[in-house]
Every structure is written in structure tokens, then in C-alpha cells.
Enzyme design. Structure first.
Site, PDB file in Angstrom:
ATOM      1  N   CYS A  61       1.003  -1.316  -0.005  1.00 29.84           N
ATOM      2  CA  CYS A  61      -0.477  -0.188  -0.027  1.00 29.84           C
ATOM      3  C   CYS A  61       0.615   1.145  -0.147  1.00 29.84           C
ATOM      4  CB  CYS A  61      -0.994   0.361   0.920  1.00 29.84           C
ATOM      5  SG  CYS A  61      -0.583   0.151   2.729  1.00 29.84           S
TER       6      CYS A  61
ATOM      7  N   ASP B 234      -3.027  -7.481  10.465  1.00 34.82           N
ATOM      8  CA  ASP B 234      -1.877  -6.874  11.291  1.00 34.82           C
ATOM      9  C   ASP B 234      -1.894  -5.456  11.920  1.00 34.82           C
ATOM     10  OD1 ASP B 234      -1.031  -6.704   8.412  1.00 34.82           O
ATOM     11  OD2 ASP B 234       1.343  -6.104   9.340  1.00 34.82           O
TER      12      ASP B 234
ATOM     13  N   ILE C 278      19.587 -10.448 -11.915  1.00 36.15           N
ATOM     14  CA  ILE C 278      19.556  -9.630 -12.804  1.00 36.15           C
ATOM     15  C   ILE C 278      21.530  -9.827 -13.577  1.00 36.15           C
ATOM     16  CG2 ILE C 278      20.056  -6.892 -13.264  1.00 36.15           C
ATOM     17  CD1 ILE C 278      18.956  -6.317 -11.803  1.00 36.15           C
TER      18      ILE C 278
END
EC number: 6.3.5.4
Length: 635
Positions: free
Chosen positions: A26, A124, A314
């Protein structure tokens, strides 16, 4: 999905209790406006600017008295309804908006239920809401994880905000026009009406490679420092520290008992990884390089817990910077499916602008663009969470430049003050100051006139509690502390962590920055070696030896860097750098001497070795500033 623990609890209220799922990723916003009503459009604009952090849902909560608004953007990992925030209490007088993850929260929830607290969700985040009501700021001692949150208590008319101990989750704030704004990123503050302006003193410091605690590149925009909490209300704004890196005094350092220390540390590292392994309903994976840290996490996940999840690495075209071959051998030894994310020069060039806009900082190497490509691939494959190995170098002195610099610096005119103050000069700190002095000629005449007599080292060190946190420590420990509280928190965790990962809607978890593991590490580590060792992180290597291949255990530290753009004189990266250096945006930068920078770019072909690398880093930082200037309309 997490399993519920067996417990006895008081009867629950007759409203829905959502399924207990992995908490969502978020972004958060908040507005405190004690003197006039809050315009809901401001909150909406801030949330829209954080859409990439949470595209599935936007939540808003307005305090009954009208003086506070909280916002939240959600990326649902599994259960959309269960992740709705902000979360109010049953009376609607208190609410919280959280970015991040708390570990071991189920036991806290069970204890709170026993004390009569009613839970409306299986999140949580709600634990922090009730725990704060129970304990006040002392609740932070019980919270373990990567988090930033803002909470409002209407009955006390107090806003409370906090950030995790190492600053893994960002939290910025700014005061403007009688209101105080909070957000996960500066771009959301600008969207809510905070003026977008350069902080020229911060730019001056960063031109010397120094990133002072609590500062950003933007005027009036501050970071809540790691391990700190903020209270705001009728009595004004107050910031206090609740945790600091537990570096012992030099006189208290024992000789290292390596076998016992390694065993104690191993248990805590395994526990830190275990806590961060998501539930079975979540698609997750790991980032794997050729080094000890990410290999530790991968080894524990596979050999200790038996998980077989995808790993990502990578691959650069330049063999001097590519670790994919070692990562491939490690994955093969662990039985992991390794996905190589090829990062050629044209892909890095294409990702550059996005990496800088999302990290909101100036970069001297294209490593963040590479990490952005890595996160994009993981997200495209359906992953929501990755475990990574960042953070161990800051506890176990993995970088060579964390060691003390030469004694001759005690007499250097730019370094003597800091050398006396610190009882020595870390190599990274002294080197940054000296490189910055050489770059002063590239700042605008106005900047040179304003800061020409300013001591950047003094300005930087004034931001630290040196007497409390650094005095009487071993020289290497002083270096570790200053680095962790500046470069790690203000740059590395943003440019190689949250910024590029959340840009791709990926949540990263960092077991090697678990604060309880770090407390154990400093308690058992003993005295640092008197001389710089050929192989660093000796204690960590021995602690996690059962999880490493021989190649990784014996290998030298290789810092993560993308290949320099000058390695391909006719390539797309140098072309993109040239476009930015010759753009109108450079002319508009208030702190840049555009003609001098263009001369420096034209002379790149004549440079070589360290001089070439230094010139390239400088030009890339100014190019980054051009991108930020264009993206945010900075003045």
C-alpha cells in the site's frame, strides 16, 4: 494463508470479521488541519499519485471533528475486503493507516482480545491501532517488521506516526498553509498542494555524496527518521527516537568467540527469514545475486524450510558487473528455478526515467534501473512478494569503504574537523567530501557564492547525536552507524528497494534488517578486526555456512552496480545522458552550471580510470535532477 492460533477470547461483536490473509501492499496519506475543514480533493489527489503502490482500492477516513483525514491505497495480495484501510475502531474515534507488515502479530492480537479489545478485521494493521491505545508510544517496542503508519485519536486530539527501525518503509511529511501533510512519497505531497521546490542546501550536501538524516531533496519536505515517532496536536509537533542501532562501547567489546557467536546468530537469522515467508495463498519468490546475503536467504528458504519458489537475478552484458553465473550455480545447488532478467543498455536507458521518478533521488549509477527491470519481471510473472538480502553489509561491514581512511586525513583542511570530532575518518565519508569539493565548479555561480564557505562535513555531522550514538565506539562501528543512518536509510533502501519495487507493485521483505537479529549480532560479534580483512563479513559467513555453497562462502564482496555508461561510447545510455545534459531542463536547474556540465560531458572521452567514473557519476546525478525537474515541476 496464515493459520489462526488456538486461543480463548472474549465474544466478538456482531460485525464481519474478514479472513486472515497476507496484509496488502500500500501507500498512505494523511492531512492534519486544526483550523479549517479539509478539502477531500486534496486527499484524493495524494492517493492518485500513489496509485502504483496500490491500484486495487482507495480508502479514506475523516475524523469526527473534521481536523484529520487518513488515506490508503491498496494492492490486494489475496483478500481485497480484508485489506481495506484506514481501519477505525468500533467507536469511530480512532483510526490507522499502515504501509508495511508486522511479524508475530497474532500473539499480540490474542493478548489484546483477552484484554477486551474487539477486532473488525483479520489484518495485522489493526493490532497496531489497539496496541497504541493500550500502551501509547511504548507499543513500538512490541512491533517487529517493516512499517510506517499514521494514527489519529479523536479523544486525545493527537496524531501519532511512526516508522520502522531502519527506514525500510518511507514516511514523509510537510507543513504548508496551516496544514500538515503525510505520505509515502514526495510526489503525493506535491499532489496535495505542498510546493514542489528544490532544497538547495540538501542538493549541496548530496553533491558531496552526503545524505543527512531526515532530509530530502525538496524544500520543506522531511522524512520521519528510522526508529522515530511523531506526535502532533494542540501542543504542536514533537519527534522522538524509540530505537537506535545497538552498537556497544569500545571498552565493552570482548574478543569474538566465533563458534558460539555464529550459532547464536544463525538461530536469529533463520527466525527472521521464517517470519517473512508468506502463506501458501501468495505467489512469492526471491532475488538472488552472487553474494552472501541473498544466497543466505535463498539457502534458508530451501534447505531449512523446504520451499521451492522462483528466484530472479539480473544479467548485465558487461562481465565485470555481471553475477548471474554465480547466481545460476547457487540456484542449481539449491534446486531453485532461476529467472535471468537480461538488462542490456537499451533496456536500462528505457527504465532510467521511471526509476528516478519513483525513487525521487539523484543516482550516479544505473543500478536502480536494473532493479526496476528485475521487479517488473517478477510482477509480470504474477509475484506479489519477494525476499531480498539487503542490509547485511551495514551490520557486518561488507563494504571496503566502511573501514577507516588514511591517518593523513587528520591534517587535510576539508577533513580535519571531522577527523578530530570522530576520532578518525571513515573512508566513504572522507572520500565523499573530497569528491564533492571537486564538483563545486559544476554548481551555479549563485550556489557557489551561497555555499562556498560552508563546511559540508560539519553540516552533515550536525544532524547526528554524536555524543550519544557514536562517541566511545570502535572506529569501524562509528562508520557503520553514520552509513546506516544516512546512505542506507536515505538512498539505498529507496533507490534499490521500496522505490523501484513499489513502482512495480511488488512488496520486498528484508530478513537481514530484522532488528532482533541485529541486536543479537552486535551483542555477540565482539571486537572488529584491527586491519581490513581480505574477506569481509566473517561472522555472518560462519553463521550461515550450512546454507552457502563453497563458492559463495569463499567469495569476495562485489557491490551491486550497473555497468558504467562510458563502457559503450556509442550506446543508448551515453546517448540518453547526452540528451539530458543538452536539454532545456539542465538550463532550468537553479543549482547547475549548464555550460560547465556540457564541457565535462564533452571531455568524457579524454578521461580514464577513476577520473572517468567520477565524471560519469557526477553527470548522471545532474541528469537525474533534470528528470525530477521535468516530472515534478520543481522550482
Amino acid at each position: 494463508m496464515r493459520r489462526r492460533r488456538a486461543h480463548s477470547a472474549p465474544p466478538q461483536p456482531p460485525f464481519p470479521v474478514y479472513r486472515e490473509e497476507l496484509p496488502p501492499m500500500c501507500g498512505i496519506t494523511a492531512i492534519y488541519s486544526p483550523r479549517r475543514p479539509i478539502d477531500p480533493l486534496l486527499l484524493d489527489r495524494g492517493l492518485a499519485a500513489l496509485h502504483h503502490r496500490g491500484p486495487d482500492y482507495r480508502g479514506r477516513w475523516f475524523a469526527p471533528g473534521g481536523s484529520v483525514a487518513l488515506g490508503h491505497t491498496l494492492l490486494a495480495v489475496t483478500d481485497l475486503a480484508g485489506g481495506h484501510q484506514p481501519i477505525p475502531d468500533a467507536d469511530g474515534n480512532r483510526a490507522i493507516t499502515v504501509n508495511g507488515e508486522f511479524y508475530g502479530w497474532e500473539a499480540l492480537r490474542d493478548a489484546l482480545r483477552q484484554q477486551g479489545y474487539r477486532f473488525r478485521t483479520g489484518s495485522d494493521s489493526e493490532v497496531a491501532l489497539h496496541l497504541h491505545h493500550r500502551l501509547g508510544a511504548s507499543c513500538l517496542a512490541a512491533l517487529r517488521g517493516e512499517f510506517a503508519f499514521v494514527l489519529w485519536d479523536e479523544t486525545q486530539r493527537t496524531l501519532f506516526a511512526a516508522r520502522d527501525r531502519y527506514g525500510i518503509a518511507p514516511l514523509l511529511f510537510a507543513e504548508h498553509d496551516g496544514q500538515t501533510f503525510f505520505a509515502s512519497e514526495a510526489k503525493a505531497l506535491f499532489a496535495m498542494g505542498v510546493p514542489a521546490r528544490w532544497d538547495e542546501e540538501a542538493v549541496f550536501l548530496q553533491s558531496h555524496g552526503l545524505l543527512a538524516p531526515g532530509r530530502t531533496l525538496f524544500a520543506g519536505v522531511r522524512q520521519l527518521e528510522p526508529g522515530h515517532f511523531l506526535t502532533l496536536g494542540d501542543g504542536g509537533l514533537s519527534i522522538q527516537r524509540y530505537w537506535d542501532i545497538p552498537i556497544p562501547l569500545a571498552r565493552d567489546l570482548p574478543d569474538t568467540d566465533l563458534p558460539n557467536a555464529a550459532e547464536r546468530l544463525r538461530d536469529d537469522i533463520v527466525e527472521a527469514v521464517r517470519l517473512r515467508v508468506p502463506g501458501s495463498a501468495v505467489r512469492w519468490g526471491m532475488y538472488l545475486s552472487g553474494g552472501v546475503d541473498s544466497s543466505t536467504v535463498a539457502g534458508i528458504v530451501t534447505r531449512e524450510f523446504g520451499h521451492s519458489v522462483p528466484a530472479y537475478t539480473i544479467r548485465f552484458d558487461d562481465p565485470d558487473y555481471d553475477e548471474s553465473a554465480t547466481a545460476q550455480r547457487t540456484a542449481q545447488a539449491l534446486g531453485l528455478a532461476l529467472n535471468e532478467v537480461h538488462a542490456p543498455a537499451d533496456a536500462l536507458a528505457d527504465a532510467l526515467d521511471s526509476a528516478i521518478v519513483h525513487t525521487e533521488t539523484l543516482i550516479g549509477n544505473l543500478g536502480p534501473a536494473g532493479k526496476l527491470l528485475l521487479s517488473r519481471r517478477a510482477r509480470a510473472d504474477g509475484l506479489r512478494v519477494v525476499l531480498t538480502g539487503e542490509g547485511a553489509d551495514e551490520t557486518f561491514a561488507g563494504y571496503d569503504e566502511l573501514w577507516p581512511g588514511p591517518p593523513a586525513w587528520a591534517e587535510h583542511p576539508q577533513l580535519a574537523f571531522g577527523y578530530r570530532l570522530l576520532g578518525g575518518m571513515p573512508e566513504w565519508l572522507g572520500g565523499s567530501v573530497l569528491r564533492g569539493q571537486a564538483e563545486m565548479a559544476l554548481l551555479s555561480p549563485d550556489m557557489r557564492a551561497r555555499f562556498g564557505a560552508t563546511d559540508p562535513l560539519r553540516l552533515f555531522l550536525d544532524r547526528f547525536d554524536l555524543a550519544g550514538a557514536v562517541a566511545d565506539r570502535d572506529p569501524q562501528d562509528r562508520s557503520l552507524y553514520l552509513w546506516a543512518r544516512s546512505a542506507l536509510a536515505n538512498f539505498l533502501l529507496r533507490s534499490l528497494g521500496d522505490g523501484v519495487e513499489r513502482a512495480s507493485s511488488i512488496e520486498a521483505r528484508l530478513p537481514l534488517l530484522d532488528h532482533r537479529m541485529i541486536e543479537t549480532a552486535f551483542a555477540v560479534r565482539g571486537r572488529p578486526p584491527a586491519e581490513r580483512p581480505a574477506i569481509t563479513k566473517r561472522l555472518l559467513r560462519h553463521a550461515v555456512r550450512p546454507f552457502l555453497t563453497d563458492e559463495v562462502f569463499e567469495g569476495r564482496k562485489r557491490p551491486y552496480l550497473a555497468p558504467p555508461v562510458s563502457r559503450a561510447p556509442d550506446g543508448p545510455l551515453l546517448t540518453r545522458l547526452g540528451d539530458l545534459v543538452h536539454s532545456r531542463a539542465l538550463d532550468d536547474l537553479p543549482f547547475a552550471d549548464a555550460p560547465a556540465l556540457r564541457r565535462r560531458f564533452a571531455a568524457l572521452g579524454e578521461e580514464q580510470g577513476m577520473t572517468l567514473h567520477a565524471a560519469e557519476r557526477t553527470l548522471q546525478r545532474f541528469a537525474s535532477a533534470c528528470i525530477l525537474q521535468q516530472a515534478f515541476g520543481l522550482s
